[in-house]
Write a protein that holds these residues in place. Structure first.
Motif, PDB file in Angstrom:
ATOM      1  N   LEU A 128       6.673  -0.582  14.104  1.00  9.21           N
ATOM      2  CA  LEU A 128       5.650  -1.686  13.567  1.00  9.21           C
ATOM      3  C   LEU A 128       5.852  -3.026  13.510  1.00  9.21           C
ATOM      4  O   LEU A 128       6.908  -3.554  13.736  1.00  9.21           O
ATOM      5  N   ASP A 129       4.885  -3.980  13.551  1.00 15.27           N
ATOM      6  CA  ASP A 129       5.071  -5.300  13.583  1.00 15.27           C
ATOM      7  C   ASP A 129       4.871  -5.940  12.525  1.00 15.27           C
ATOM      8  O   ASP A 129       5.596  -6.878  11.926  1.00 15.27           O
ATOM      9  N   ARG A 130       4.244  -4.998  11.370  1.00 21.15           N
ATOM     10  CA  ARG A 130       3.988  -5.444  10.106  1.00 21.15           C
ATOM     11  C   ARG A 130       4.755  -4.185   9.108  1.00 21.15           C
ATOM     12  O   ARG A 130       4.225  -3.085   8.983  1.00 21.15           O
ATOM     13  N   VAL A 131       6.113  -4.350   8.462  1.00 19.11           N
ATOM     14  CA  VAL A 131       6.570  -3.338   8.092  1.00 19.11           C
ATOM     15  C   VAL A 131       6.523  -3.298   6.372  1.00 19.11           C
ATOM     16  O   VAL A 131       7.159  -4.612   5.991  1.00 19.11           O
ATOM     17  N   GLU A 132       6.086  -2.542   5.940  1.00 22.31           N
ATOM     18  CA  GLU A 132       5.863  -2.319   4.704  1.00 22.31           C
ATOM     19  C   GLU A 132       6.974  -1.332   3.900  1.00 22.31           C
ATOM     20  O   GLU A 132       6.635  -0.040   4.173  1.00 22.31           O
ATOM     21  N   VAL A 133       7.836  -1.578   3.136  1.00 20.43           N
ATOM     22  CA  VAL A 133       8.831  -0.798   2.607  1.00 20.43           C
ATOM     23  C   VAL A 133       8.992  -0.948   1.072  1.00 20.43           C
ATOM     24  O   VAL A 133       8.460  -1.914   0.408  1.00 20.43           O
TER      25      VAL A 133
END
Length: 219
Positions: A128-133
Motif C-alpha cells: 500500500l502507498d497509504r498504510v492505515e494501522v
C-alpha cells in the motif's frame, strides 16, 4: 548449557521475521529502551495511524517482530543514511502529537481495517502507498520471580535483532507459581529494569535467582 536447561524448558531463536531488517548497529533498534519505560497507562489505548509512502515499494522505516501470529510487535525504528533520510514512519511521528506517535513496544492489530496473521499484515503494509494501522499501547506489568534453583516453566522464542522474549507456552515452574496472571503470548521486555536484546535478557535472567521481569501484553 546444563544451567540453561534447568531454568528454561525451551528457548528458540527464530530468524528475523520482518522484511525491514535493521542494519548491523552492534545493538538494539533505535528507541528500544522505551519498551520498558513508555506505555499507554492501562495498556489498552488504541488509535489509528495513517502513514503515507512516496512510492509503494518504499520501506516504512520500522523494525517488526512477527513471532506472534496474532499481531505485530514494533521493535523500533531504523535509520537510513545516518538518519538524514526522513522515512515515512519518522514523517508520520513528526506530524502528530506525541501521544499518537508509534513507539517501540507498540502492537499493530489491524492494517486497513483488517485483522489476520502477522505475516499477512506485514505484507499488506508493503503493498500500500497509504498504510492505515490500528496501534495499541502495551499493557506493562512487573513481577519478581523466585526461581529457587528450579525452572521458569517457560517455552520462549524470539526473532533475531528484536528486543523481547515471546512466551509460547507456560508449564509448571517459577513463573506459574509467582505470577499466575502471566499468559501465553505475553513478552518479557526487561529484566531488573533493563531492556535489551533477547540474549541480554536471557543472560540477566540466568544471572539472578530472583529476577524482576517486566512483561508486555497486547491484543
Amino acid at each position: 548449557a546444563a544451567a540453561d536447561e534447568v531454568r528454561f524448558d525451551k528457548v528458540r531463536s527464530l530468524p528475523a521475521t520482518t522484511d525491514e531488517v535493521l542494519p548491523e548497529l552492534g545493538g538494539a533498534p533505535s528507541g528500544f529502551a522505551a519498551v520498558a519505560s513508555k506505555g499507554g497507562g492501562a495498556g489498552e489505548e488504541t488509535f489509528v495511524a495513517c502513514i503515507t509512502k512516496q512510492m509503494r515499494e518504499e520501506q516504512i522505516g520500522w523494525h517488526l517482530d512477527l513471532v506472534d501470529d496474532r499481531m505485530i510487535f514494533v521493535c523500533g525504528e531504523f535509520e537510513e543514511d545516518d538518519g538524514q533520510v526522513l522515512t515515512p514512519l519518522k514523517a508520520y511521528n513528526a506530524s502528530v502529537p506525541p501521544g499518537r506517535a508509534i513507539r517501540a513496544g507498540d502492537y499493530i492489530l489491524e492494517v486497513d481495517g483488517e485483522r489476520g496473521p502477522s505475516q499477512a499484515l506485514s505484507v499488506a503494509t508493503r503493498n500500500l502507498d497509504r498504510v492505515e494501522v490500528l496501534v495499541q499501547r502495551p499493557r506493562l506489568f512487573t513481577r519478581r520471580i523466585r526461581k529457587n534453583k528450579g525452572s521458569l516453566g517457560l517455552d520462549l522464542t524470539h526473532a533475531e535483532g528484536c528486543t523481547s522474549l515471546f512466551i509460547r507456552s507456560i508449564q509448571e515452574g517459577a513463573v506459574r507459581r509467582c505470577a499466575p496472571e502471566v499468559q501465553t503470548g505475553d513478552r518479557i521486555v526487561a529484566v531488573d529494569g533493563v531492556a535489551g536484546s533477547p540474549e541480554m535478557l536471557l543472560d540477566a535472567i540466568l544471572a539472578s535467582d530472583e529476577p524482576e521481569l517486566e512483561f508486555s501484553r497486547g491484543g
